[in-house]
Design a protein around this motif. Structure first.
Motif, PDB file in Angstrom:
ATOM      1  N   GLU A   1       0.831  -1.196   0.000  1.00  0.00           N
ATOM      2  CA  GLU A   1       0.000   0.000   0.000  1.00  0.00           C
ATOM      3  C   GLU A   1       0.869   1.252   0.000  1.00  0.00           C
ATOM      4  OE1 GLU A   1      -3.128   0.079   2.987  1.00  0.00           O
ATOM      5  OE2 GLU A   1      -2.775  -2.032   3.440  1.00  0.00           O
ATOM      6  N   PHE A   2       0.286   2.361  -0.511  1.00  0.00           N
ATOM      7  CA  PHE A   2       0.905   3.682  -0.436  1.00  0.00           C
ATOM      8  C   PHE A   2      -0.149   4.716  -0.044  1.00  0.00           C
ATOM      9  CE2 PHE A   2       4.249   1.859  -3.089  1.00  0.00           C
ATOM     10  CZ  PHE A   2       5.383   2.561  -2.692  1.00  0.00           C
ATOM     11  N   TYR A   3       0.305   5.775   0.634  1.00  0.00           N
ATOM     12  CA  TYR A   3      -0.487   6.974   0.854  1.00  0.00           C
ATOM     13  C   TYR A   3       0.303   8.148   0.279  1.00  0.00           C
ATOM     14  CZ  TYR A   3      -3.557   4.505   4.135  1.00  0.00           C
ATOM     15  OH  TYR A   3      -4.457   3.636   4.714  1.00  0.00           O
ATOM     16  N   LEU A   4      -0.384   9.008  -0.506  1.00  0.00           N
ATOM     17  CA  LEU A   4       0.266  10.156  -1.142  1.00  0.00           C
ATOM     18  C   LEU A   4      -0.405  11.453  -0.713  1.00  0.00           C
ATOM     19  CD1 LEU A   4       0.486   8.899  -4.857  1.00  0.00           C
ATOM     20  CD2 LEU A   4       2.021   8.357  -2.945  1.00  0.00           C
ATOM     21  N   ASN A   5       0.400  12.522  -0.613  1.00  0.00           N
ATOM     22  CA  ASN A   5      -0.199  13.836  -0.411  1.00  0.00           C
ATOM     23  C   ASN A   5      -0.526  14.442  -1.775  1.00  0.00           C
ATOM     24  OD1 ASN A   5       2.326  14.630  -1.325  1.00  0.00           O
ATOM     25  ND2 ASN A   5       2.584  16.239   0.228  1.00  0.00           N
ATOM     26  N   SER A   6      -1.147  15.624  -1.776  1.00  0.00           N
ATOM     27  CA  SER A   6      -1.608  16.226  -3.030  1.00  0.00           C
ATOM     28  C   SER A   6      -0.452  16.583  -3.940  1.00  0.00           C
ATOM     29  CB  SER A   6      -2.448  17.471  -2.731  1.00  0.00           C
ATOM     30  OG  SER A   6      -3.643  17.118  -2.043  1.00  0.00           O
ATOM     31  N   ALA A   7       0.654  17.045  -3.344  1.00  0.00           N
ATOM     32  CA  ALA A   7       1.812  17.396  -4.169  1.00  0.00           C
ATOM     33  C   ALA A   7       2.350  16.176  -4.909  1.00  0.00           C
ATOM     34  CB  ALA A   7       2.900  18.023  -3.297  1.00  0.00           C
ATOM     35  N   MET A   8       2.302  14.994  -4.275  1.00  0.00           N
ATOM     36  CA  MET A   8       2.775  13.779  -4.941  1.00  0.00           C
ATOM     37  C   MET A   8       1.772  13.325  -5.997  1.00  0.00           C
ATOM     38  SD  MET A   8       5.370  11.786  -5.001  1.00  0.00           S
ATOM     39  CE  MET A   8       5.889  10.156  -5.557  1.00  0.00           C
ATOM     40  N   VAL A   9       0.478  13.465  -5.706  1.00  0.00           N
ATOM     41  CA  VAL A   9      -0.544  13.144  -6.697  1.00  0.00           C
ATOM     42  C   VAL A   9      -0.342  13.998  -7.947  1.00  0.00           C
ATOM     43  CG1 VAL A   9      -3.025  13.279  -7.206  1.00  0.00           C
ATOM     44  CG2 VAL A   9      -2.241  12.312  -5.030  1.00  0.00           C
ATOM     45  N   ASP A  10      -0.079  15.296  -7.738  1.00  0.00           N
ATOM     46  CA  ASP A  10       0.146  16.202  -8.866  1.00  0.00           C
ATOM     47  C   ASP A  10       1.447  15.853  -9.593  1.00  0.00           C
ATOM     48  OD1 ASP A  10      -2.175  17.501  -8.158  1.00  0.00           O
ATOM     49  OD2 ASP A  10      -1.155  19.130  -7.085  1.00  0.00           O
ATOM     50  N   ARG A  11       2.493  15.492  -8.846  1.00  0.00           N
ATOM     51  CA  ARG A  11       3.776  15.162  -9.459  1.00  0.00           C
ATOM     52  C   ARG A  11       3.616  13.979 -10.428  1.00  0.00           C
ATOM     53  NH1 ARG A  11       9.264  15.330  -7.907  1.00  0.00           N
ATOM     54  NH2 ARG A  11       8.718  17.409  -7.136  1.00  0.00           N
ATOM     55  N   LEU A  12       2.799  13.016 -10.032  1.00  0.00           N
ATOM     56  CA  LEU A  12       2.604  11.820 -10.853  1.00  0.00           C
ATOM     57  C   LEU A  12       1.464  11.969 -11.852  1.00  0.00           C
ATOM     58  CD1 LEU A  12       3.047   9.055  -8.106  1.00  0.00           C
ATOM     59  CD2 LEU A  12       4.756   9.934  -9.704  1.00  0.00           C
ATOM     60  N   GLN A  13       0.807  13.149 -11.849  1.00  0.00           N
ATOM     61  CA  GLN A  13      -0.285  13.456 -12.780  1.00  0.00           C
ATOM     62  C   GLN A  13      -1.409  12.423 -12.687  1.00  0.00           C
ATOM     63  OE1 GLN A  13       1.890  13.757 -16.535  1.00  0.00           O
ATOM     64  NE2 GLN A  13       2.085  15.971 -16.261  1.00  0.00           N
ATOM     65  N   ILE A  14      -1.786  12.128 -11.448  1.00  0.00           N
ATOM     66  CA  ILE A  14      -2.843  11.153 -11.196  1.00  0.00           C
ATOM     67  C   ILE A  14      -4.187  11.864 -11.159  1.00  0.00           C
ATOM     68  CG2 ILE A  14      -3.787   9.521  -9.519  1.00  0.00           C
ATOM     69  CD1 ILE A  14      -0.908   8.973  -8.620  1.00  0.00           C
ATOM     70  N   THR A  15      -5.150  11.357 -11.916  1.00  0.00           N
ATOM     71  CA  THR A  15      -6.517  11.873 -11.900  1.00  0.00           C
ATOM     72  C   THR A  15      -7.481  10.694 -11.798  1.00  0.00           C
ATOM     73  OG1 THR A  15      -6.787  11.761 -14.303  1.00  0.00           O
ATOM     74  CG2 THR A  15      -5.838  13.800 -13.388  1.00  0.00           C
ATOM     75  N   GLN A  16      -8.694  10.969 -11.370  1.00  0.00           N
ATOM     76  CA  GLN A  16      -9.689   9.911 -11.285  1.00  0.00           C
ATOM     77  C   GLN A  16      -9.995   9.344 -12.672  1.00  0.00           C
ATOM     78  OE1 GLN A  16     -10.924   8.669  -8.271  1.00  0.00           O
ATOM     79  NE2 GLN A  16     -11.530   7.033  -9.680  1.00  0.00           N
ATOM     80  N   GLN A  17      -9.991  10.213 -13.669  1.00  0.00           N
ATOM     81  CA  GLN A  17     -10.240   9.755 -15.038  1.00  0.00           C
ATOM     82  C   GLN A  17      -9.172   8.754 -15.469  1.00  0.00           C
ATOM     83  OE1 GLN A  17     -10.164  12.888 -17.975  1.00  0.00           O
ATOM     84  NE2 GLN A  17     -11.149  11.628 -19.549  1.00  0.00           N
ATOM     85  N   ASP A  18      -7.930   9.033 -15.125  1.00  0.00           N
ATOM     86  CA  ASP A  18      -6.833   8.128 -15.470  1.00  0.00           C
ATOM     87  C   ASP A  18      -6.966   6.804 -14.711  1.00  0.00           C
ATOM     88  OD1 ASP A  18      -4.322   7.597 -16.830  1.00  0.00           O
ATOM     89  OD2 ASP A  18      -3.387   7.752 -14.853  1.00  0.00           O
TER      90      ASP A  18
END
Length: 598
Positions: free
Chosen positions: A199-216
């Protein structure tokens, strides 16, 4: 898992390892300096020699040849008469044993998790650093906050450099989420790797860094997407391994971190007396072969690195028709012989979810109402098992819950009815939760078992409070029943799931003492002798290598572990504290380098 997602994962893994060069790994020494001799033979005597051979359990002297084989085991006078010009090594009261065997660990996971800040429920002793135990939500958040502050103070770290950490477990550290991590830093990417490594937990800055979106996320399909909670920044099981890992792997597994981590792992294993280990379920991208060969295969690395291929990804990539060919192809990346190689005709199958996350499949469910997970469902395991069983493979199955064990028993019964085999050594790996009846059934079916006794030491108490309840949690790893049924049992750490320290595992199995000092179900403990056999001859048996490793006998490979005290003589509670003087690998002595831990 969609084909394009899998291909992207494999391409990213391959691209990462293309960055490694042979010269990068040969710049510095990896492990302890060896003590070699020009003499044709070496005689070890002057201390206790424990052979693990029932016909000759003790000896006064052992003689090894220059080519790394045992040529004599017996009386010192006879050794001197037959080998008068041998190089003499005086044990000076120390104890010589067969080289310790780590039945199951994960090199890349160990390299990565133990080369980033460790904030875990237990203390982790590394060659030159000790990470203290952290318990409670307040202390966990403080430790994570301090780690981020330390990066701010370092001139080598930019404000947007990723903060990685491993060891978080909600049962010990309370809940965390994307919002909580955002409060620690809204600008620095933070990635918290769960203690289970699933498992992983990410903060928003890491979500943005990896360009993660719900659509993706939704593009990956429902089976993966349902194991992702983007709002909480939580990625688990397939959501972590299939969706997230390909995105973050190149950031996590940098060349510098991998080299440092693998070298640190080699030194850590040597410090604990390990002379051979195996990674079941290994997938090694072809471009990583140079990395493994250079570090794990170095002359200064005093241990064997063995690998067993996994079947999950080959099955998803090639289906039932092609899974065997895919598995066989993966084993050809290393030479058939040598220090670093795949086992021949052995395969690992994954059954249910991670125990540390309490995702194993339990017959009676969980007291808090949550559900376990299948890594591969029983139908898939049935199909894969049939293929490899009929090809004469030894099959190792990762299973942690008693429902998983129940399904394995059904499958093994069917295999024996349809295509009977003797000495198949079908191996149940981890084996956290079971019943006495299940163990007796496995005995009839000819199965063997490799267990992680740390489940009791590290998690028995907490799982008694959450999820399992005391009755089942305190009875995890039913070693006494396995021993009573005379089933061959080995011990493993599954590093980094537990410390790769064979004497610590022996202590854990024989005492069933937790990290807090409580003893859970002493009636289920393994005997001292069986526990020591579980890290030597029985571990070798589980690999089909008992003819060359695991005991001290003429003709076997001269792999020994030298201890400062006799593990049969010290008090049971002191087993884990016996210092390791060094190891002998293929006839060459490698003393343990003394390091000052900070």
């Amino acid at each position: 898992m969609k084909k394009e997602t899998k291909d992207k994962c494999f391409k990213q893994l391959a691209s990462l390892f293309m960055a490694f060069s042979y010269s990068l790994f040969s710049l510095t020494a990896i492990s302890a300096d060896s003590i070699q001799s020009s003499a044709l033979y070496s005689t070890y005597s002057g201390g206790d020699i424990i052979t693990m051979e029932q016909a000759q359990p003790k000896a006064e002297a052992v003689v090894t040849s220059k080519d790394g084989k045992i040529v004599f085991v017996g009386d010192k006078a006879d050794a001197d008469k037959k080998f008068p010009n041998s190089d003499q090594f005086n044990l000076a009261g120390k104890t010589l044993m067969p080289g310790f065997i780590e039945q199951h660990l994960h090199p890349i996971l160990a390299a990565l998790t133990l080369s980033i800040p460790v904030i875990a429920p237990e203390e982790w002793k590394l060659p030159n650093k000790v990470w203290p135990a952290v318990l409670g939500n307040e202390h966990y958040i403080r430790a994570l906050t301090n780690a981020e502050a330390a990066m701010k103070d370092s001139v080598q770290n930019e404000n947007d450099e990723i903060l990685w950490t491993w060891g978080y477990n909600s049962y010990f550290h309370g809940e965390i989420s994307r919002d909580i991590l955002d409060r620690i830093s809204a600008t620095r990417p933070i990635a918290v790797w769960h203690r289970s490594a699933h498992e992983f937990y990410l903060n928003s800055a890491m979500v943005d860094r990896l360009q993660i979106t719900q659509q993706d996320i939704d593009k990956t399909g429902s089976s993966v997407a349902r194991q992702i909670d983007l709002r909480r920044g939580h990625f688990y099981e397939s959501g972590s391994m299939i969706y997230l890992l390909p995105k973050l792997f190149e950031h996590l597994a940098t060349a510098e971190r991998m080299v440092f981590g693998l070298k640190q792992m080699v030194e850590l294993l040597h410090m604990r007396g390990i002379t051979a280990y195996n990674e079941p379920g290994a997938y090694i991208p072809p471009d990583a072969v140079g990395l493994y060969t250079a570090i794990l295969g170095a002359d200064s690395t005093p241990m064997y690195s063995f690998f067993t291929p996994e079947s999950k990804l080959p099955y998803y990539r090639a289906g039932k028709e092609g899974v065997a060919a895919e598995v066989e192809k993966s084993t050809q990346i290393f030479p058939e012989n040598g220090k670093v190689r795949f086992f021949e005709k052995q395969v690992k199958i994954l059954m249910d979810g991670a125990i540390i996350s309490q995702l194993m499949q339990m017959k009676e469910g969980y007291i808090d109402g949550h559900q376990g997970e299948w890594i591969q469902n029983p139908q898939e395991v049935e199909a894969i098992t049939k293929i490899f069983w009929e090809k004469g493979y030894q099959i190792h199955v990762h299973v942690n819950g008693d429902l998983g064990v129940e399904e394995i028993i059904k499958i093994l019964k069917k295999r024996q009815q349809e295509f009977p085999r003797e000495d198949h050594r079908f191996t149940l790996v981890h084996f956290a939760n079971s019943t006495d009846d299940q163990i007796r059934e496995l005995k009839k079916l000819g199965a063997i078992i490799s267990v992680n006794p740390y489940y009791v030491t590290g998690f028995g108490e907490k799982f008694g409070e959450f999820g399992l309840g005391e009755e089942r949690a305190h009875a995890m790893v039913r070693l006494a029943t396995i021993e009573a049924e005379n089933i061959s049992v080995s011990l493993h750490s599954d590093l980094p799931m537990a410390p790769a320290d064979p004497l610590f595992l022996v202590w854990s199995a024989a005492t069933r003492r937790t990290n807090s000092g409580q003893i859970l179900r002493a009636d289920l403990a393994l005997s001292r002798d069986a526990a020591l056999r579980a890290i030597t001859i029985n571990a070798a048996y589980s690999w089909q290598m008992e003819e060359s490793l695991g005991s001290i006998k003429v003709g076997k490979i001269a792999n020994f572990t030298i201890l400062q005290q006799n593990p049969y003589s010290v008090e049971l509670e002191l087993l884990k504290d016996i210092p390791v003087y060094g190891t002998v690998f293929e006839g060459t002595l490698f003393p343990v380098r003394q390091r000052t831990q900070q």
